[in-house]
Design a protein around this motif. Structure first.
Motif, mmCIF file in Angstrom:
data_model
loop_
_atom_site.group_PDB
_atom_site.id
_atom_site.type_symbol
_atom_site.label_atom_id
_atom_site.label_comp_id
_atom_site.label_asym_id
_atom_site.label_seq_id
_atom_site.Cartn_x
_atom_site.Cartn_y
_atom_site.Cartn_z
ATOM 1 N N PRO A 1 -0.344 0.782 -0.708
ATOM 2 C CA PRO A 1 0.300 -0.309 -1.455
ATOM 3 C C PRO A 1 -0.306 -1.657 -1.099
ATOM 4 O O PRO A 1 -0.636 -1.913 0.065
ATOM 5 C CB PRO A 1 1.763 -0.226 -1.010
ATOM 6 C CG PRO A 1 1.949 1.193 -0.573
ATOM 7 C CD PRO A 1 0.636 1.590 0.041
ATOM 8 N N ALA A 2 -0.483 -2.507 -2.081
ATOM 9 C CA ALA A 2 -1.136 -3.806 -1.887
ATOM 10 C C ALA A 2 -0.219 -4.786 -1.156
ATOM 11 O O ALA A 2 1.015 -4.637 -1.173
ATOM 12 C CB ALA A 2 -1.544 -4.386 -3.232
ATOM 13 N N PRO A 3 -0.808 -5.805 -0.517
ATOM 14 C CA PRO A 3 0.015 -6.854 0.100
ATOM 15 C C PRO A 3 0.885 -7.550 -0.950
ATOM 16 O O PRO A 3 0.519 -7.630 -2.128
ATOM 17 C CB PRO A 3 -1.019 -7.822 0.681
ATOM 18 C CG PRO A 3 -2.265 -7.017 0.839
ATOM 19 C CD PRO A 3 -2.249 -6.037 -0.294
ATOM 20 N N GLN A 4 2.027 -8.075 -0.505
ATOM 21 C CA GLN A 4 2.954 -8.765 -1.386
ATOM 22 C C GLN A 4 3.267 -10.146 -0.826
ATOM 23 O O GLN A 4 3.097 -10.409 0.359
ATOM 24 C CB GLN A 4 4.255 -7.964 -1.522
ATOM 25 C CG GLN A 4 4.054 -6.563 -2.074
ATOM 26 C CD GLN A 4 5.365 -5.783 -2.124
ATOM 27 O OE1 GLN A 4 6.357 -6.262 -2.666
ATOM 28 N NE2 GLN A 4 5.356 -4.598 -1.547
ATOM 29 N N GLU A 5 3.736 -11.021 -1.707
ATOM 30 C CA GLU A 5 4.132 -12.353 -1.277
ATOM 31 C C GLU A 5 5.458 -12.291 -0.518
ATOM 32 O O GLU A 5 6.410 -11.643 -0.971
ATOM 33 C CB GLU A 5 4.294 -13.288 -2.481
ATOM 34 C CG GLU A 5 2.989 -13.592 -3.197
ATOM 35 C CD GLU A 5 3.193 -14.563 -4.358
ATOM 36 O OE1 GLU A 5 4.320 -15.096 -4.493
ATOM 37 O OE2 GLU A 5 2.236 -14.779 -5.124
ATOM 38 N N GLN B 1 -2.040 1.243 6.610
ATOM 39 C CA GLN B 1 -2.246 -0.187 6.393
ATOM 40 C C GLN B 1 -2.700 -0.881 7.679
ATOM 41 O O GLN B 1 -3.542 -1.777 7.647
ATOM 42 C CB GLN B 1 -0.960 -0.823 5.862
ATOM 43 C CG GLN B 1 -0.640 -0.421 4.427
ATOM 44 C CD GLN B 1 0.767 -0.799 4.012
ATOM 45 O OE1 GLN B 1 1.671 -0.870 4.836
ATOM 46 N NE2 GLN B 1 0.957 -1.037 2.716
ATOM 47 N N ALA B 2 -2.141 -0.458 8.803
ATOM 48 C CA ALA B 2 -2.564 -1.023 10.090
ATOM 49 C C ALA B 2 -4.022 -0.693 10.372
ATOM 50 O O ALA B 2 -4.795 -1.550 10.814
ATOM 51 C CB ALA B 2 -1.673 -0.489 11.213
ATOM 52 N N LEU C 1 -6.300 -0.093 8.183
ATOM 53 C CA LEU C 1 -7.108 -0.847 7.230
ATOM 54 C C LEU C 1 -7.359 -2.271 7.743
ATOM 55 O O LEU C 1 -8.486 -2.782 7.675
ATOM 56 C CB LEU C 1 -6.404 -0.881 5.880
ATOM 57 C CG LEU C 1 -7.234 -1.313 4.678
ATOM 58 C CD1 LEU C 1 -8.352 -0.325 4.393
ATOM 59 C CD2 LEU C 1 -6.328 -1.452 3.447
ATOM 60 N N LEU C 2 -6.322 -2.906 8.279
ATOM 61 C CA LEU C 2 -6.485 -4.252 8.811
ATOM 62 C C LEU C 2 -7.394 -4.250 10.034
ATOM 63 O O LEU C 2 -8.201 -5.163 10.227
ATOM 64 C CB LEU C 2 -5.121 -4.854 9.164
ATOM 65 C CG LEU C 2 -4.222 -5.189 7.964
ATOM 66 C CD1 LEU C 2 -2.896 -5.763 8.452
ATOM 67 C CD2 LEU C 2 -4.906 -6.177 7.031
ATOM 68 N N LYS C 3 -7.268 -3.228 10.870
ATOM 69 C CA LYS C 3 -8.154 -3.122 12.031
ATOM 70 C C LYS C 3 -9.603 -2.939 11.591
ATOM 71 O O LYS C 3 -10.533 -3.466 12.215
ATOM 72 C CB LYS C 3 -7.732 -1.943 12.919
ATOM 73 C CG LYS C 3 -6.539 -2.222 13.795
ATOM 74 C CD LYS C 3 -6.882 -3.199 14.920
ATOM 75 C CE LYS C 3 -5.695 -3.427 15.831
ATOM 76 N NZ LYS C 3 -6.019 -4.361 16.953
ATOM 77 N N LEU C 4 -9.808 -2.205 10.509
ATOM 78 C CA LEU C 4 -11.152 -2.014 9.986
ATOM 79 C C LEU C 4 -11.742 -3.344 9.532
ATOM 80 O O LEU C 4 -12.904 -3.663 9.843
ATOM 81 C CB LEU C 4 -11.133 -1.017 8.822
ATOM 82 C CG LEU C 4 -12.445 -0.833 8.057
ATOM 83 C CD1 LEU C 4 -13.576 -0.414 8.992
ATOM 84 C CD2 LEU C 4 -12.274 0.190 6.933
ATOM 85 N N PHE C 5 -10.951 -4.145 8.825
ATOM 86 C CA PHE C 5 -11.467 -5.437 8.361
ATOM 87 C C PHE C 5 -11.803 -6.342 9.545
ATOM 88 O O PHE C 5 -12.832 -7.028 9.543
ATOM 89 C CB PHE C 5 -10.451 -6.120 7.446
ATOM 90 C CG PHE C 5 -10.998 -7.365 6.809
ATOM 91 C CD1 PHE C 5 -11.877 -7.291 5.744
ATOM 92 C CD2 PHE C 5 -10.674 -8.612 7.315
ATOM 93 C CE1 PHE C 5 -12.406 -8.444 5.165
ATOM 94 C CE2 PHE C 5 -11.202 -9.769 6.753
ATOM 95 C CZ PHE C 5 -12.069 -9.680 5.679
#
Length: 244
Positions: free
Chosen positions: A30-34, A52-53, A55-59
């Motif tokens: 699921p995509a980030p949300q406001e 999702q965690a 994915l953020l670590k990958l970036f």
């Protein structure tokens, strides 16, 4: 081409492959949300899943690898050393988080790690001076001990010693220890930029050449944890070509 040319070429290749993997993998969560707060809004992953965690670590891994290469090319050896430490930490964290999705035991510290990872820095959004919380963290030696059991179940003690030694190598650049600052001194003067041919530069460059390989390999663990075999195989092929 020279070793800095090799470092640029390898890093460009690694960053390109990792970013391609990132863009493909992020479509599966699921995509980030406001999320609104008194100062406006911020983007957040509301579901806060393990994928999702990762994915953020990958970036973060991609960004730090690219930044370390840039700093080294500018002769900023101390700052490159600090980023190497961050890369080592990210590689550790990725294996730690991905392992339970790869069939290894999940432990209580995995839930603890994710809880701290997703926790907001301030409990009063937009008002840091009014915030009272203190972010917790899972101790690094616990993460290393778990990873050692995954990597070498027959001899986790040796595996942990190796990981700890790698991790400690660049710790002094983070904390500004004297011996690491002295890398900038050549016997006559201190250099803001350390040039090729100077011992600290050459040693740092030699070691940096290992990082594109290690980072792409860590990225392949993430793809495996996502269950995306096509991305995993592409990354596996990429790090094997780097190692050849």
């Amino acid at each position: 081409m020279g070793k800095m040319g090799d470092a640029n070429s390898l890093t460009d290749f690694a960053v390109g492959e990792m970013m391609s993997a990132f863009e493909l993998l992020r479509k599966s969560v699921p995509a980030p949300q406001e999320v609104e707060h008194p100062k406006g809004f911020s983007w957040r992953y509301k579901e806060q899943t393990i994928q999702q965690a990762l994915l953020l670590k990958l970036f973060r891994l991609i960004s730090n690898l690219d930044a370390a290469r840039v700093l080294l090319s500018l002769g900023k050896v101390m700052e490159c050393g600090a980023l190497k430490r961050l890369l080592d930490e990210a590689n550790d964290d990725i294996l730690f988080m991905a392992a339970p999705l790869l069939g290894h035991p999940k432990e209580d510290i995995h839930d603890e790690y994710l809880r701290y990872f997703w926790e907001e820095e301030f409990d009063v959004p937009g008002e840091p001076m009014k915030s009272s919380q203190k972010r917790g963290m899972v101790r690094r030696d616990k993460i290393q001990a778990y990873n050692a059991r995954v990597i070498s179940p027959t001899d986790p003690s040796t595996a942990k010693k190796v990981d700890s030694a790698i991790f400690k190598t660049y710790s002094g650049y983070i904390h500004g220890h004297s011996q690491h600052i002295m890398d900038a001194y050549d016997g006559k003067e201190f250099h803001l930029r350390i040039e090729p041919g100077m011992r600290p530069y050459d040693a740092t460059l030699e070691d940096f050449l290992n990082y594109p390989y290690r980072c792409v390999m860590a990225s392949s663990f993430i793809a495996y944890a996502f269950g995306d075999r096509a991305v995993q195989e592409r990354l596996r092929s990429a790090y094997k070509s780097i190692g050849d």
